[in-house]
Design a protein around this motif. Structure first.
Motif, PDB file in Angstrom:
ATOM      1  N   VAL A 297       0.855  -1.180   0.000  1.00 21.30           N
ATOM      2  CA  VAL A 297       0.000   0.000   0.000  1.00 21.30           C
ATOM      3  C   VAL A 297       0.887   1.223   0.000  1.00 21.30           C
ATOM      4  N   GLU A 298       0.603   2.158  -0.884  1.00 18.00           N
ATOM      5  CA  GLU A 298       1.368   3.404  -0.929  1.00 18.00           C
ATOM      6  C   GLU A 298       0.819   4.363   0.101  1.00 18.00           C
ATOM      7  N   LEU A 299       1.653   4.797   1.001  1.00 19.92           N
ATOM      8  CA  LEU A 299       1.175   5.744   2.001  1.00 19.92           C
ATOM      9  C   LEU A 299       2.018   7.000   1.959  1.00 19.92           C
ATOM     10  N   PRO A 300       1.434   8.154   2.279  1.00 18.03           N
ATOM     11  CA  PRO A 300       2.249   9.363   2.338  1.00 18.03           C
ATOM     12  C   PRO A 300       3.273   9.282   3.454  1.00 18.03           C
ATOM     13  N   TYR A 301       4.222  10.187   3.395  1.00 16.81           N
ATOM     14  CA  TYR A 301       5.396  10.115   4.266  1.00 16.81           C
ATOM     15  C   TYR A 301       5.035  10.098   5.741  1.00 16.81           C
ATOM     16  N   TYR A 302       4.246  11.096   6.152  1.00 19.87           N
ATOM     17  CA  TYR A 302       3.934  11.165   7.580  1.00 19.87           C
ATOM     18  C   TYR A 302       3.010  10.050   8.007  1.00 19.87           C
ATOM     19  N   GLN A 380      -4.850  12.794   9.408  1.00 17.18           N
ATOM     20  CA  GLN A 380      -4.286  11.540   8.906  1.00 17.18           C
ATOM     21  C   GLN A 380      -4.569  10.397   9.846  1.00 17.18           C
ATOM     22  N   LEU A 387      -9.334   3.576   7.084  1.00 16.34           N
ATOM     23  CA  LEU A 387      -8.784   2.527   6.253  1.00 16.34           C
ATOM     24  C   LEU A 387      -8.577   1.252   7.028  1.00 16.34           C
TER      25      LEU A 387
END
Lengths: 418, 597
Positions: A297-302, A380, A387
């Motif tokens: 799963v691609e997640l943003p950095y933070y 977030q 999710l």
């Protein structure tokens, strides 16, 4: 040699019935003896239970349609409210009599149901024949109002008519019995099919191009691989998919191929249509990536850091925080209490809930550069909960101190941490 | 993506009859990525496409509308029947006004509705000529889209799937699951007995980073729109995208905010429009025209450079064109180290790669509208023909070529070091024709870069079209509620704009609102605050203005009004979350926030 004999029903029908329900002769003969003759009152309620695909629904339906007994068949999963169930029964009753007009039926309570039921029966020309009311997946009845199940068990008495209720379920009767007591039905068990039985059933429907012996041998091999885990439906599917194959390929590659099939299609990695396409192309199944290959799963950095911090907060006990995350830590003295409880690994026990402050403290210490506490970080956290990567643990004071726990595994965290 | 899933749907529905044998529902699992806010648009587009080409019966379901199976069925029937009414809008005889209470929301009634509807359209097609019906099949499938699969409760999904699989013969249903994380969620949500009723195929959408690149490409690197973003502003927006949420919609909103800010605060922005609108002012028109031309050339050469650098190992100048664009905007790109290293690597490319890159550059330059590039195109074509001539000629001297040419894919950094050393050692030898040509090409590209890829700051009048106020943007987009609250309570004059309230740090002005006084007092305390002490301090501050003489000695008696004011301020602080009543000591409150924000 006809096994089923009964004076009330014509012999041809019984023979036909026997051919349709192999390996279930004893159960069918028991049922027939309970049913008795057409106009005889039978046992008010019968409870049939057995594992999945032990043939309960199929046998019941075949029996009733072959012998042309009047019946109403309802699947309780579709009727998620009691009103739907009662109305469905009444509608099917109307349909049974063959009249075309379906006037809208409103039935809210059992009281109305009993009254309308008596009316509907009166309009039919049944001549006092027993009406069979079959309720499939009867475990759903427990979820409805408390009076539904006892009422159905006593329907013969309530309506004073010749009706028998048959309940089909996978769960034993002990779990059904309501606390207030009820009329005990006649319980019957349908045992699982053994390998011999399965062989006999599957070889009944062999396609014409192969001989019966060949097919029987093939089934043997199939059952050898799949017996422990499969269901009848799945076996049918395998047979259908394999019918186009070449004979020689069959004998050479059958065992490893079946094992591969077990892993992929059975676990729903790829769909059945993809499998068929694969068979026709003759390609290597290794190329097709199943469902479990797409776990990244691609997640943003933070978000990645948040998730890692959540994992650490869930699985590390609070006393180790100071040690791992601050620059100058003191030594931790082990007390007797802790020595006793150190044995069980935290990983086995599952994630523990942690408050929001702890999560943020760990986050600030693992991120290298300074993190500004903007609203984005907090939102977030909420999106991670949506999710289902974090889950909120219910507490009294949701606004003061929301508590979360991390629901992903160590492999996932390792994959992200790269 | 849409067309691919659309064609798969057609396949799926044509194989409909074989599915009936297995009693499985064809399902498509769409893996859309973590940016859940963007999924809405995707699903709307998908349902439009489906409605146009395959079937008019499309229903979209969201998790928050369906807490139980009953609501799900209600929503589903409502949507499907509305679809139907739209299709048959020409006739009003059968427009039954459906009210939710009167129909039984159950699967058999849905099945009977479906049968009615399909029978109706069948009987009508000979009589009425409608375009849509010719595209539909005889029994068009009913498509149900679950927009956010992860938020559905498992019981609702399981019940729905079990119920629909019972009626699969009469009602051809196709399900679409919108998944944000990974398809393992299907296994988590549905037990094996239920997932065996589905025939699942996976579809993956483009990653959101690619979406971002497309947007940047179409909005910024084009000459259609005169508005451009400065380097810092672009960095801020991209950082928010990459660090916080992969949301394309938020990026677009940020961009819109930039436009608003630019046109609102920059007085020169009145000139930021298409060239044709500027007729009156000749000088500015000329300068703006120059700017426009500069930008067109910039874009073309940028794309050429991107062609060269995007396939180099380790991507010294970034893999995507937006990174290259940022680097060029920042400062003179030819002075950066990364540029040097990419030139060095380019000098080691092999022939096929070099030729293909040159060809791509030729195509890009020819498609650009500027007339300046004709000469460049000719020069590049000359290079190409020289390469081709090389091929025909000296075959024996090509053999030493093999040693210092590698295809790009093999240029691993391990080889690179050895190659660079080899190159140094070979410098004394005579260079072959190919190498000389290669040098020429790279040098030519270098001159083009130095001429055209000048950062925008150096051009005149760049402030008209470039928006550079990054701090303003950051202040608007990165919301920090705690900081705002702290500022409000500590320095009330910041928001109230009352000069009388301005005080130097440390002192507590007694003209400030009560809550500010109480807040500043609590900042000086430790973890547990004694309410009585706090009240006394508060009353001291408040009364200091009214009675400066020593009547404050009667500090035991606190005025009732001041007491009430104090209580009100403390409860407001508790509401804001700064303190909370403590169970450890009576009459004490615990402080919840620490340190600076």
């Amino acid at each position: 040699m006809p096994n089923l004999e009964h004076p009330a029903y014509p012999a041809d029908d019984l023979l036909h019935l026997e051919s349709l329900v192999p390996c279930r002769e004893s159960q069918v003969s028991t049922l027939l003896s309970i049913f008795g003759e057409r106009q005889q009152f039978s046992f008010p309620s019968i409870f049939i239970y057995g594992h999945t695909s032990s043939g309960k629904t199929y046998v019941m339906q075949t029996l009733l349609t072959t012998l042309q007994l009047p019946h109403v068949f309802v699947n309780c999963v579709e009727c998620f409210t009691s009103r739907l169930l009662l109305e469905e029964i009444l509608i099917q009753l109307q349909g049974c009599s063959g009249t075309e007009q379906t006037s809208p039926v409103r039935c809210d309570t059992l009281n109305d149901f009993v009254r309308l039921f008596k009316q509907a029966l009166a309009t039919q020309e049944l001549q006092d024949e027993t009406l069979y009311l079959v309720l499939d997946r009867a475990e759903q009845l427990r979820e409805m109002e408390a009076n539904i199940l006892p009422a159905f068990l006593r329907l013969q008495e309530l309506t004073d008519r010749n009706v028998t209720v048959v309940l089909l379920s996978e769960i034993v009767w002990e779990l059904f019995r309501p606390n207030t007591g009820c009329f005990e039905p006649f319980t019957m068990y349908f045992p699982d099919y053994s390998i011999g039985h399965l062989q006999k059933i599957l070889s009944q429907n062999h396609p014409p191009e192969y001989s019966a012996d060949f097919y029987a041998a093939y089934i043997n091999i199939l059952l050898g691989v799949f017996y422990m885990v499969s269901s009848l439906e799945f076996l049918w599917f395998c047979l259908a998919a394999a019918n186009e194959r070449d004979t020689r390929k069959l004998w050479k590659n059958i065992e490893p191929h079946l094992k591969k099939a077990m892993q992929t299609v059975y676990l729903r990695e790829i769909s059945s249509s993809q499998w068929e396409r694969l068979q026709q192309d003759g390609g290597e199944p290794g190329q097709l990536k199943g469902l479990s290959a797409h776990t990244h799963v691609e997640l943003p950095y933070y978000s990645k850091f948040l998730l890692i911090a959540a994992y650490l907060a869930s699985y590390n006990p609070v006393r180790t925080d100071k040690r791992f995350f601050l620059k100058h830590h003191g030594k931790i003295r082990k007390t007797n209490f802790m020595k006793k409880h150190e044995k069980t690994s935290n990983h086995l026990l599952g994630p523990k809930p942690f408050p929001l402050d702890r999560l943020l403290a760990i986050l600030y210490s693992i991120v290298d550069n300074r993190v500004a506490p903007t609203a984005n970080i907090f939102s977030q956290i909420t999106s991670l909960v949506t999710l289902q990567l974090l889950s909120m643990v219910g507490q009294n004071d949701q606004l003061d101190g929301p508590r979360y726990k991390c629901t992903v595994s160590l492999d996932f965290i390792r994959a992200i941490a790269r | 993506f849409l067309s691919r899933s659309h064609s798969d749907f057609q396949e799926k529905t044509t194989k409909w009859t074989c599915r009936m044998k297995f009693r499985e529902i064809p399902t498509a699992a769409l893996i859309l990525g973590v940016n859940v806010t963007d999924h809405d648009l995707t699903f709307r587009g998908l349902s439009d496409v489906l409605q146009d080409s395959i079937t008019p019966y499309v229903a979209l379901l969201e998790a928050k509308d369906c807490p139980g199976i009953k609501n799900l069925m209600q929503k589903l029937m409502g949507q499907l029947m509305n679809c139907d009414i739209e299709v048959d809008s020409l006739e009003d005889e059968d427009c039954v006004q459906v009210s939710q209470n009167r129909i039984r929301c159950s699967m058999p009634s849905l099945v009977s509705w479906y049968e009615n509807v399909t029978k109706k359209t069948d009987s009508e097609t000979p009589s009425k000529k409608r375009n849509s019906s010719s595209r539909h099949w005889q029994s068009p499938p009913v498509v149900v889209i679950f927009k956010d699969m992860e938020s559905f409760t498992t019981k609702v999904l399981q019940d729905f799937i079990v119920i629909s699989s019972q009626h699969i013969h009469e009602l051809p249903l196709v399900l679409i699951f919108g998944i944000a994380t990974s398809p393992m969620i299907i296994h988590r949500l549905l037990p094996h007995s239920v997932s065996s009723l589905l025939c699942i195929e996976l579809f993956q959408s483009l990653s959101c980073k690619e979406h971002l690149s497309t947007i940047v490409d179409k909005l910024l690197l084009t000459s259609q729109f005169p508005f451009k973003l400065g380097e810092k502003v672009l960095q801020v927006l991209i950082n928010i995208f990459l660090y916080h949420d992969f949301s394309v919609q938020n990026f677009i909103k940020g961009f819109q905010l930039c436009i608003v800010e630019h046109f609102y605060s920059q007085p020169l922005s009145v000139l930021c429009c298409h060239l044709v609108d500027l007729k009156k002012r000749e000088e500015t028109e000329k300068l703006l025209e120059d700017l426009h031309v500069y930008h067109e050339n910039y874009v073309s050469i940028l794309r050429c450079l991107h062609v060269f650098t995007s396939s180099l190992p380790k991507y010294p100048l970034g893999k995507q064109i937006r990174e290259l664009h940022c680097a060029c905007l920042e400062n003179q790109v030819w002075e950066t180290e990364e540029y040097e290293s990419s030139l060095q690597l380019a000098r080691m490319l092999n022939k096929t790669d070099l030729v293909s890159m040159l060809q791509q550059c030729v195509e890009i330059l020819m498609s650009s509208s500027g007339k300046e590039f004709d000469k460049t195109v000719e020069k590049l074509k000359e290079f190409l023909t020289q390469f081709q001539n090389l091929e025909g000629g000296c075959a024996p001297s090509c053999i030493p070529l093999q040693n210092n040419c590698l295809p790009c894919s093999l240029m691993h950094h391990f080889f690179l070091k050895t190659l660079l050393e080899l190159k140094e050692s070979r410098r004394s030898k005579k260079l072959t024709k190919f190498e000389m040509l290669r040098f020429e090409v790279v040098d030519y590209i270098d001159t083009l870069v130095r001429k055209y890829l000048v950062p925008a700051d150096t051009r005149t009048l760049h402030e008209i079209v470039y928006f550079n106020a990054a701090t303003v943007l950051r202040g608007h987009l990165n919301a920090a509620p705690r900081t705002a609250l702290h500022t409000a309570l500590n320095n009330p004059h910041w928001y109230l704009k009352n000069q009388a309230l301005k005080c130097d740090g440390g002192g507590i002005s007694n003209k400030a609102p009560d809550i500010c006084i109480v807040y500043k007092l609590h900042l000086e305390c430790g973890r547990l605050i004694n309410l009585v002490d706090w009240l006394e301090a508060f009353s001291t501050v408040v009364m200091a203005s009214e009675e400066p003489n020593a009547d404050a000695a009667s500090s035991d008696q606190v005025d009732d009004i001041i007491h009430a004011r104090f209580i009100r301020a403390v409860s407001e602080l508790e509401l804001l979350g700064f303190i909370k009543p403590s169970k450890q000591k009576t009459d004490h409150v615990a402080r919840l926030t620490w340190g600076g924000c």
